[in-house]
Design a protein around this motif. Structure first.
Motif, short mmCIF file in Angstrom:
data_model
loop_
_atom_site.label_atom_id
_atom_site.label_comp_id
_atom_site.label_asym_id
_atom_site.label_seq_id
_atom_site.Cartn_x
_atom_site.Cartn_y
_atom_site.Cartn_z
N GLY A 199 0.82 -1.20 0.00
CA GLY A 199 0.00 0.00 0.00
C GLY A 199 0.85 1.24 0.00
O GLY A 199 2.08 1.19 -0.17
N SER A 200 0.21 2.36 0.19
CA SER A 200 0.92 3.64 0.20
C SER A 200 0.60 4.39 1.48
O SER A 200 -0.43 4.15 2.12
CB SER A 200 0.53 4.49 -1.01
N VAL A 201 1.50 5.26 1.82
CA VAL A 201 1.36 6.05 3.05
C VAL A 201 1.66 7.50 2.72
O VAL A 201 2.76 7.82 2.24
CB VAL A 201 2.34 5.55 4.13
N PRO A 202 0.72 8.40 2.96
CA PRO A 202 1.04 9.81 2.75
C PRO A 202 1.92 10.35 3.86
O PRO A 202 1.93 9.83 4.97
CB PRO A 202 -0.34 10.48 2.79
N ASN A 203 2.69 11.35 3.53
CA ASN A 203 3.37 12.12 4.57
C ASN A 203 2.42 13.24 5.00
O ASN A 203 1.48 13.58 4.27
CB ASN A 203 4.66 12.71 4.04
N VAL A 204 2.67 13.76 6.16
CA VAL A 204 1.86 14.86 6.68
C VAL A 204 2.77 16.05 6.89
O VAL A 204 3.87 15.92 7.45
CB VAL A 204 1.18 14.49 8.02
N GLY B 143 2.90 13.30 -3.46
CA GLY B 143 4.09 12.54 -3.09
C GLY B 143 3.76 11.57 -1.97
O GLY B 143 3.60 11.97 -0.82
N THR B 144 3.60 10.29 -2.33
CA THR B 144 3.29 9.27 -1.32
C THR B 144 4.42 8.26 -1.26
O THR B 144 5.23 8.12 -2.17
CB THR B 144 1.97 8.55 -1.65
N LEU B 145 4.42 7.54 -0.17
CA LEU B 145 5.42 6.52 0.09
C LEU B 145 4.75 5.17 -0.07
O LEU B 145 3.76 4.89 0.59
CB LEU B 145 5.93 6.68 1.53
N TRP B 146 5.25 4.32 -0.99
CA TRP B 146 4.68 2.98 -1.04
C TRP B 146 5.55 2.00 -0.27
O TRP B 146 6.74 2.23 -0.05
CB TRP B 146 4.42 2.50 -2.46
N ILE B 147 4.92 0.92 0.14
CA ILE B 147 5.59 -0.12 0.92
C ILE B 147 5.37 -1.44 0.20
O ILE B 147 4.26 -1.75 -0.24
CB ILE B 147 5.01 -0.21 2.35
N GLY B 148 6.44 -2.22 0.06
CA GLY B 148 6.30 -3.48 -0.66
C GLY B 148 7.30 -4.52 -0.21
O GLY B 148 8.30 -4.22 0.45
N LEU B 149 7.01 -5.75 -0.60
CA LEU B 149 7.86 -6.89 -0.23
C LEU B 149 8.61 -7.38 -1.47
O LEU B 149 8.02 -7.55 -2.54
CB LEU B 149 7.00 -8.02 0.34
N PHE B 150 9.92 -7.61 -1.30
CA PHE B 150 10.78 -8.11 -2.37
C PHE B 150 11.52 -9.35 -1.88
O PHE B 150 11.72 -9.54 -0.68
CB PHE B 150 11.82 -7.06 -2.78
N SER B 151 11.96 -10.15 -2.84
CA SER B 151 12.91 -11.22 -2.55
C SER B 151 14.16 -10.94 -3.37
O SER B 151 14.11 -10.17 -4.35
CB SER B 151 12.33 -12.59 -2.94
N PRO B 152 15.29 -11.51 -3.00
CA PRO B 152 16.46 -11.36 -3.87
C PRO B 152 16.19 -11.96 -5.24
O PRO B 152 15.45 -12.94 -5.37
CB PRO B 152 17.55 -12.16 -3.13
N GLN C 209 -3.44 2.41 10.87
CA GLN C 209 -2.12 3.05 10.91
C GLN C 209 -1.95 4.09 9.81
O GLN C 209 -0.88 4.69 9.68
CB GLN C 209 -1.02 1.98 10.79
N GLY C 210 -2.98 4.27 9.00
CA GLY C 210 -2.91 5.26 7.94
C GLY C 210 -2.41 4.73 6.62
O GLY C 210 -2.13 5.51 5.70
N VAL C 211 -2.30 3.40 6.49
CA VAL C 211 -1.86 2.80 5.24
C VAL C 211 -3.05 2.69 4.29
O VAL C 211 -4.10 2.17 4.66
CB VAL C 211 -1.26 1.40 5.48
N GLU C 212 -2.89 3.20 3.09
CA GLU C 212 -3.92 3.08 2.07
C GLU C 212 -3.59 1.85 1.23
O GLU C 212 -2.65 1.86 0.43
CB GLU C 212 -3.98 4.34 1.22
N LEU C 213 -4.32 0.76 1.45
CA LEU C 213 -3.98 -0.52 0.84
C LEU C 213 -4.10 -0.47 -0.67
O LEU C 213 -5.03 0.12 -1.22
CB LEU C 213 -4.89 -1.61 1.41
#
Length: 340
Positions: free
Chosen positions: A139-144, A264-273, A304-308
């Motif tokens: 998801g993404s998370v805005p800054n404030v 300007g948003t911050l996204w969060i994600g999962l990666f593998s090598p 927590q404010g995460v926009e899925l």
């Protein structure tokens, strides 16, 4: 009914031995094939390490710990979070990039580390595209845009008016040169034609602490990291950086309402090598789809404010990463930020 081979085997001892040998070899082949398929489908057979390249208590750490708990349930194997902060996320990211390509080391990261650092650092120590394989966009998370309560204004327009009255005198804190909250301030300077003075810190926590203490008036901080301070009245939320208002702060305007086009948003994600076997990647993708579909996890993340994010394929996630590398690279270049 007997086959021709079976009939010969009954009459001739030589044929009987050959028939038995073929039968045994055939059976052994089936056992080995079953064993190989079973070994492939058995992942995971030991605990998984989820590397978070930021410090404990930050946005990525909060999300990583919530996701790891549910992913553990889905996979039936422990998923342990390990914080490896430093160099804007580069240290933990380098560690994950060099980990064995077996699916037992994963990287839970944010767009500022994965998409901004390659442009910001001359030698980040990893390639965000070649060294990693996207697993799931969370998801993404805005800054404030936050202000100390001593600031008399209540809106972004009030801030712009004050900044124009005192060019270069109003300061804003950030987690460091080239970090997302630094670049968000540079975007605001450029788009609103103002001159806020940037003051870098070594992390968002000390930056916020000085704004809480009144040493500096403003800071951009992620919504999850700042929500408790906003609700307690310790910091004043002027606007969110996302294109639209956040459901977690419906009464706080989007910055774009005062500065059209700002986003300007911050996204969060999962990666593998990169190089993880295809069957392991497929199982991880499937497990994360189930994890992110769980209502209890979704509720916790939204609180927590995460926009899925909508369900996204690894290929779509890779395209998002590539687009952000280009976009933020241009912003870093225009800001002049660079770290050796």
């Amino acid at each position: 009914m007997f086959s021709f081979s079976q009939a010969l085997a009954r009459k001739n001892p030589v044929h009987r031995r050959r028939f038995l040998n073929r039968t045994l070899l055939s059976g052994l082949g089936l056992v080995l094939a079953w064993g190989g398929a079973h070994a492939q489908s058995a992942y995971p057979q030991r605990p998984i390490l989820m590397v978070v390249p930021q410090a404990a208590g930050g946005t990525n750490d909060i999300v990583g710990r919530l996701v790891s708990q549910k992913l553990s349930e889905v996979l039936g194997s422990p998923v342990a979070v390990e914080n490896r902060p430093g160099a804007g996320g580069n240290i933990g990211t380098q560690f994950a990039a060099k980990a064995p390509k077996d699916g037992y080391t994963l990287l839970m990261t944010i767009s500022s580390s994965q998409a901004i650092n390659p442009a910001l650092y001359k030698t980040p120590g990893f390639d965000p595209v070649k060294d990693f394989k996207p697993v799931a966009l969370i998801g993404s998370v805005p800054n404030v845009l936050l202000a100390n309560p001593s600031f008399a204004g209540k809106t972004v327009q009030d801030l712009i008016t004050a900044a124009k009255a005192k060019p270069g005198q109003l300061q804003y804190a950030s987690a460091g040169n080239g970090t997302l909250n630094h670049l968000l301030g540079e975007m605001l300077n450029s788009m609103a034609s103002i001159q806020l003075q940037h003051v870098p810190y070594k992390g968002v926590a000390p930056a916020m602490n000085d704004v809480l203490g009144g040493q500096l008036p403003f800071v951009f901080a992620s919504l999850p990291a700042s929500l408790s301070h906003i609700k307690a009245g310790k910091l004043k939320a002027l606007a969110v950086s996302s294109p639209k208002r956040s459901p977690a702060l419906p009464d706080v305007p989007a910055l774009a309402e005062a500065v059209p086009g700002y986003a300007g948003t911050l996204w969060i994600g999962l990666f593998s090598p990169a190089g993880v076997p295809a069957d392991v990647s497929a199982k991880l993708n499937e497990a994360m789809a189930k994890t992110l579909a769980a209502k209890d996890l979704r509720d916790k993340l939204e609180q927590q404010g995460v926009e899925l994010a909508a369900p996204t394929t690894p290929e779509q996630f890779a395209a998002l990463l590539n687009d952000d590398i280009v976009r933020w690279g241009q912003i870093v270049k225009s800001s002049g930020a660079s770290i050796d």
